[in-house]
Design an enzyme around this catalytic site. Structure first.
Site, PDB file in Angstrom:
ATOM      1  N   HIS A 115      19.757 -20.261  33.440  1.00 44.62           N
ATOM      2  CA  HIS A 115      20.963 -20.068  33.827  1.00 44.62           C
ATOM      3  C   HIS A 115      21.218 -18.768  34.638  1.00 44.62           C
ATOM      4  CE1 HIS A 115      22.415 -23.558  31.409  1.00 44.62           C
ATOM      5  NE2 HIS A 115      23.369 -23.659  31.879  1.00 44.62           N
ATOM      6  N   HIS A 174      20.405 -18.033  24.056  1.00 50.96           N
ATOM      7  CA  HIS A 174      19.490 -17.192  24.462  1.00 50.96           C
ATOM      8  C   HIS A 174      19.403 -15.740  23.790  1.00 50.96           C
ATOM      9  CE1 HIS A 174      17.512 -19.378  27.581  1.00 50.96           C
ATOM     10  NE2 HIS A 174      18.915 -19.676  27.949  1.00 50.96           N
TER      11      HIS A 174
END
Length: 402
Positions: free
Chosen positions: A144, A195
């Protein structure tokens, strides 16, 4: 001259596939980077927990929504509308850049094969089915973050160089907005538990490198797509080789499936644009909000275009499920299917093709495990969908005076 550099590119990729397999490059790189990344993911768990300690329903919704807005499915739905609004150059460049980012990002993920933050203790917020699938991938880099850096950066570059919007103030505002978006996306990926800090920083770094590279070659690529020689044949072979150049992860993940889909999209866009550039995609086509294309006309395009491309996607999948196994069995290629064709059993297919193997080609293929036909089906399905976006649907628009 064109055939020389095309042959050199394809030959170089083929040489890399053979040499990387022989030298076991993926495993060696993984042994070098995976322990370091895994250590940082583990030690940064406290940072993730600290950020999540500020959690609230509002932040859950905000960061989940932002993740959806910059996800691959969003761009897959947005890019056709960009084509149909008359911004063909921007649309095809962002499509190819998206495919490039998706390929390189997923390659790095599967080479390193580093874990995401452990859950528990980290809370993983997966508000959509897309996020649930993303959670099955490896962590580094954050796709992303990487995609947001590349696509927002390229969009800003395009606006500043191809429109009448100019000036130092506009440049400063654009850079500030892009920076803020990247910051929110990176922070959101950590907040959602998807993440660690090292994943986001790697996504930022790789994104900047890919964007810098793309800005040096994008005009050459675009000129090749719209007016080059052997464009479709070259891109078809390139797409085929990239499937085999993809590294094998430590454990299976959806990353290869995502790449396969966008690899097919890139081929469909290139083939369709190259064929119909002078009819539907040149610089003088009507654009949204101009006198030639009103909002009502654009709405009509969406009403015609969206059902058409979904129908083509369904038909392409059905056709590929029939053709690919038939061709594979004819050539004596061992095949299997993990999801698309439940009745296709890998071992049975192997027994059937044993009777057909008579030459060197078949003997060479017999040393390989059964090929998963789902890869080819997915590739052709999305190639057909993308082709319909830039060829079939604009033809319908022309026929219907849209």
């Amino acid at each position: 001259m064109a055939s020389v550099w095309q042959g050199a590119v394809l030959g170089g990729i083929l040489f890399w596939i053979v040499s990387a397999s022989y030298l076991d490059v993926t495993r060696k790189l993984r042994s070098l980077f995976q322990p370091w990344v895994s250590h940082h993911v583990e030690t940064q768990t406290s940072v993730v927990l600290k950020i999540q300690s500020y959690g609230s329903g509002f932040l859950d919704a905000l960061f989940s929504g932002l993740s959806c807005v910059v996800s691959v499915p969003f761009y897959t739905g947005f890019l056709p509308l960009l084509f149909w609004s008359g911004h063909g150059k921007l649309a095809r460049q962002m499509t190819l850049l998206m495919a490039f980012c998706d390929y390189l990002g997923n390659c790095i993920k599967d080479v390193v094969s580093a874990p995401r933050p452990a859950s528990p203790p980290v809370k993983r917020v997966t508000a959509t089915k897309d996020e649930e699938e993303n959670a099955l991938e490896y962590g580094l880099p954050s796709s992303h973050t990487l995609n947001t850096v590349c696509l927002s950066g390229y969009l800003l570059h395009y606006v500043l160089t191809h429109t009448q919007i100019q000036g130092a103030y506009v440049t400063y505002l654009g850079i500030s907005l892009a920076f803020m978006l990247v910051l929110l996306i990176g922070l959101g990926r950590i907040y959602l538990g998807m993440h660690s800090v090292v994943d986001v920083l790697a996504g930022l770094l790789f994104g900047l490198l890919i964007l810098a590279f793309w800005l040096t070659v994008h005009e050459h690529i675009d000129n090749f797509v719209i007016s080059g020689q052997n464009v479709t044949s070259f891109w078809a072979v390139l797409s085929f080789l990239l499937l085999f150049a993809y590294p094998t992860p430590e454990l299976p993940t959806p990353s290869f499936e995502f790449h396969t889909a966008f690899n097919g999209v890139a081929l469909g866009i290139v083939a369709g644009v190259q064929q119909t550039y002078h009819q539907f995609h040149h610089g003088d086509v009507p654009r949204l909000f101009s006198s030639e294309m009103s909002v009502a006309v654009f709405a009509g395009r969406m009403l015609v275009g969206i059902p058409t491309i979904l129908t083509v996607k369904f038909c392409s999948k059905a056709l590929a499920k029939w053709i690919i196994p038939m061709v594979a069995n004819t050539l004596g290629i061992p095949i299997k299917s993990t999801s698309y064709i439940p009745t296709l059993n890998g071992s049975a297919a192997l027994k059937k093709t044993d009777k057909l193997r008579q030459g060197y080609f078949q003997k060479l293929l017999s040393r390989h495990k059964a090929f998963d036909v789902d890869t080819g089906i997915r590739f052709l399905q999305y190639a057909g969908l993308a082709w319909s976006v830039v060829d079939l649907v604009p033809s319908l628009f022309s026929y219907m005076s849209l």
